[in-house]
Design a protein around this motif. Structure first.
Motif, short mmCIF file in Angstrom:
data_model
loop_
_atom_site.label_atom_id
_atom_site.label_comp_id
_atom_site.label_asym_id
_atom_site.label_seq_id
_atom_site.Cartn_x
_atom_site.Cartn_y
_atom_site.Cartn_z
N GLN A 1 63.02 21.83 36.42
CA GLN A 1 63.87 20.75 36.90
C GLN A 1 63.95 19.62 35.87
OE1 GLN A 1 61.82 19.95 40.56
NE2 GLN A 1 63.25 21.17 41.77
N ILE A 2 62.83 19.33 35.24
CA ILE A 2 62.82 18.28 34.22
C ILE A 2 63.75 18.65 33.07
CG2 ILE A 2 61.38 17.18 32.44
CD1 ILE A 2 59.07 17.28 34.48
N TYR A 3 63.67 19.89 32.61
CA TYR A 3 64.51 20.30 31.48
C TYR A 3 65.97 20.44 31.89
CZ TYR A 3 60.22 20.45 29.06
OH TYR A 3 59.02 20.08 28.51
N ASN A 4 66.23 20.75 33.15
CA ASN A 4 67.61 20.76 33.63
C ASN A 4 68.19 19.35 33.63
OD1 ASN A 4 67.66 23.53 34.02
ND2 ASN A 4 67.07 23.39 36.18
N ILE A 5 67.37 18.38 34.03
CA ILE A 5 67.81 16.98 34.01
C ILE A 5 68.11 16.56 32.57
CG2 ILE A 5 67.06 14.58 34.36
CD1 ILE A 5 65.41 15.66 36.78
N ILE A 6 67.23 16.91 31.67
CA ILE A 6 67.42 16.54 30.26
C ILE A 6 68.68 17.18 29.71
CG2 ILE A 6 66.45 16.80 27.95
CD1 ILE A 6 63.67 16.42 29.30
N ASN A 7 68.88 18.45 30.00
CA ASN A 7 70.09 19.13 29.53
C ASN A 7 71.35 18.51 30.11
OD1 ASN A 7 68.84 20.96 27.83
ND2 ASN A 7 68.56 22.47 29.46
N ASP A 8 71.31 18.14 31.39
CA ASP A 8 72.47 17.50 32.01
C ASP A 8 72.78 16.14 31.39
OD1 ASP A 8 72.76 19.67 33.67
OD2 ASP A 8 71.83 18.71 35.43
N MET A 9 71.75 15.44 30.95
CA MET A 9 71.93 14.11 30.37
C MET A 9 72.24 14.15 28.88
SD MET A 9 71.71 12.05 32.86
CE MET A 9 71.64 10.51 31.99
N SER A 10 72.16 15.31 28.26
CA SER A 10 72.31 15.40 26.80
C SER A 10 73.65 14.89 26.28
CB SER A 10 72.08 16.83 26.33
OG SER A 10 73.08 17.68 26.83
N GLU A 11 74.70 15.02 27.06
CA GLU A 11 76.01 14.55 26.59
C GLU A 11 76.16 13.03 26.70
OE1 GLU A 11 79.41 15.56 29.34
OE2 GLU A 11 77.82 16.84 30.19
N PHE A 12 75.27 12.37 27.43
CA PHE A 12 75.37 10.93 27.63
C PHE A 12 74.36 10.14 26.82
CE2 PHE A 12 76.56 13.04 31.65
CZ PHE A 12 77.90 12.68 31.68
N ILE B 1 69.68 11.54 20.85
CA ILE B 1 68.49 12.38 20.77
C ILE B 1 67.23 11.56 21.03
CG2 ILE B 1 67.05 13.74 19.19
CD1 ILE B 1 69.62 14.87 18.02
N SER B 2 67.16 10.35 20.48
CA SER B 2 65.97 9.53 20.71
C SER B 2 65.86 9.12 22.18
CB SER B 2 65.97 8.30 19.81
OG SER B 2 67.07 7.48 20.10
N GLN B 3 66.99 8.83 22.83
CA GLN B 3 66.96 8.50 24.25
C GLN B 3 66.55 9.71 25.08
OE1 GLN B 3 71.01 7.12 24.47
NE2 GLN B 3 70.38 4.96 24.57
N MET B 4 67.03 10.89 24.70
CA MET B 4 66.65 12.11 25.43
C MET B 4 65.16 12.39 25.27
SD MET B 4 69.93 14.60 24.77
CE MET B 4 68.88 16.00 24.77
N LYS B 5 64.67 12.17 24.06
CA LYS B 5 63.24 12.39 23.83
C LYS B 5 62.41 11.44 24.68
CE LYS B 5 60.00 12.92 20.06
NZ LYS B 5 59.79 12.86 18.62
N HIS B 6 62.84 10.19 24.73
CA HIS B 6 62.12 9.21 25.55
C HIS B 6 62.19 9.58 27.03
CE1 HIS B 6 60.20 5.45 26.44
NE2 HIS B 6 61.16 5.14 27.30
N LEU B 7 63.36 10.00 27.48
CA LEU B 7 63.53 10.43 28.86
C LEU B 7 62.59 11.61 29.17
CD1 LEU B 7 64.98 10.42 31.61
CD2 LEU B 7 66.72 11.91 30.58
N GLU C 1 65.51 27.99 20.45
CA GLU C 1 65.24 28.66 21.72
C GLU C 1 65.17 27.68 22.90
OE1 GLU C 1 64.89 32.04 22.19
OE2 GLU C 1 65.49 32.26 20.10
N ASP C 2 65.42 26.40 22.62
CA ASP C 2 65.43 25.34 23.64
C ASP C 2 64.07 25.09 24.29
OD1 ASP C 2 68.14 24.74 23.29
OD2 ASP C 2 68.74 26.32 24.69
N TYR C 3 63.00 25.30 23.52
CA TYR C 3 61.67 24.94 24.01
C TYR C 3 61.36 23.48 23.70
CZ TYR C 3 60.94 29.93 24.70
OH TYR C 3 61.05 31.24 25.11
N ILE C 4 61.99 22.95 22.66
CA ILE C 4 61.86 21.53 22.33
C ILE C 4 63.26 20.97 22.10
CG2 ILE C 4 59.54 21.69 21.34
CD1 ILE C 4 60.80 21.66 18.55
N ILE C 5 63.39 19.66 22.21
CA ILE C 5 64.69 19.03 22.03
C ILE C 5 65.02 18.88 20.56
CG2 ILE C 5 65.98 16.89 22.36
CD1 ILE C 5 64.52 16.56 25.01
N LYS C 6 64.05 18.43 19.76
CA LYS C 6 64.31 18.15 18.36
C LYS C 6 63.13 18.61 17.50
CE LYS C 6 65.27 14.44 15.18
NZ LYS C 6 65.07 13.04 14.92
N ASN C 7 63.45 19.24 16.39
CA ASN C 7 62.46 19.69 15.43
C ASN C 7 61.84 18.47 14.75
OD1 ASN C 7 61.09 20.67 13.21
ND2 ASN C 7 62.75 21.94 12.46
#
Length: 155
Positions: free
Chosen positions: A4-15, A18-24, A126-132
């Motif tokens: 669920q957490i990663y679904n939320i992050i993926n849904d928010m990725s367009e808004f 990357i730094s905001q997504m990482k913090h989220l 593989e989408d295990y992490i947001i950013k290398n």
């Protein structure tokens, strides 16, 4: 809950950037997933096994795969964090300490950086992490040896 957490992050990725997504991601994991933190550390080795399997399928030699494994496991001996919490600064510090402890040259440290970059790039693909986290660590400049050309007369 982790999905669920990663679904939320993926849904928010367009808004979000990357730094905001990482913090989220960090906030959500901290607030909602604290009970699973210990099991996440154990998953680091599962990620390594999946990565090495992928490299084997790609056709890497046994020697190359064992070098990848050794490099990554050495990092996890020093950096005792879940993969998602490893930052660029932590990896830079690890590479600096690695060079000092092993008294090795720039070429060796760059090989370690390249192996770790391959691992983290695979995790990102593989989408295990947001950013290398190694993306911002550039190739280490090394001196090149210029070989003397043998003239026809010397031959």
């Amino acid at each position: 809950m982790k999905n669920q957490i990663y679904n939320i992050i993926n849904d928010m990725s367009e808004f979000l950037s990357i730094s905001q997504m990482k913090h989220l991601q960090e906030v959500l994991l901290k607030q909602l997933d604290e009970s699973e933190e210990d099991s996440e550390i154990a998953n680091n080795h599962e990620y390594v096994d999946m990565y090495l399997s992928a490299k084997q399928i790609e056709g890497c030699s046994i020697r190359t795969i064992s070098y990848y494994k050794l490099t990554i496991e050495n990092m996890f001996k020093i950096i005792d964090l879940p993969i998602r919490r490893i930052t660029t600064e932590i990896v830079r510090d690890y590479l600096r300490k690695y060079q000092a402890q092993n008294n090795c040259g720039k070429v060796t440290v760059d090989n370690v950086r390249r192996n770790l970059s391959s691992f983290f790039s695979w995790l990102e693909e593989e989408d295990y992490i947001i950013k290398n986290p190694i993306r911002r660590i550039h190739k280490i400049k090394t001196g090149t040896t210029v070989k003397e050309i043998i003239s026809d007369e010397n031959i």
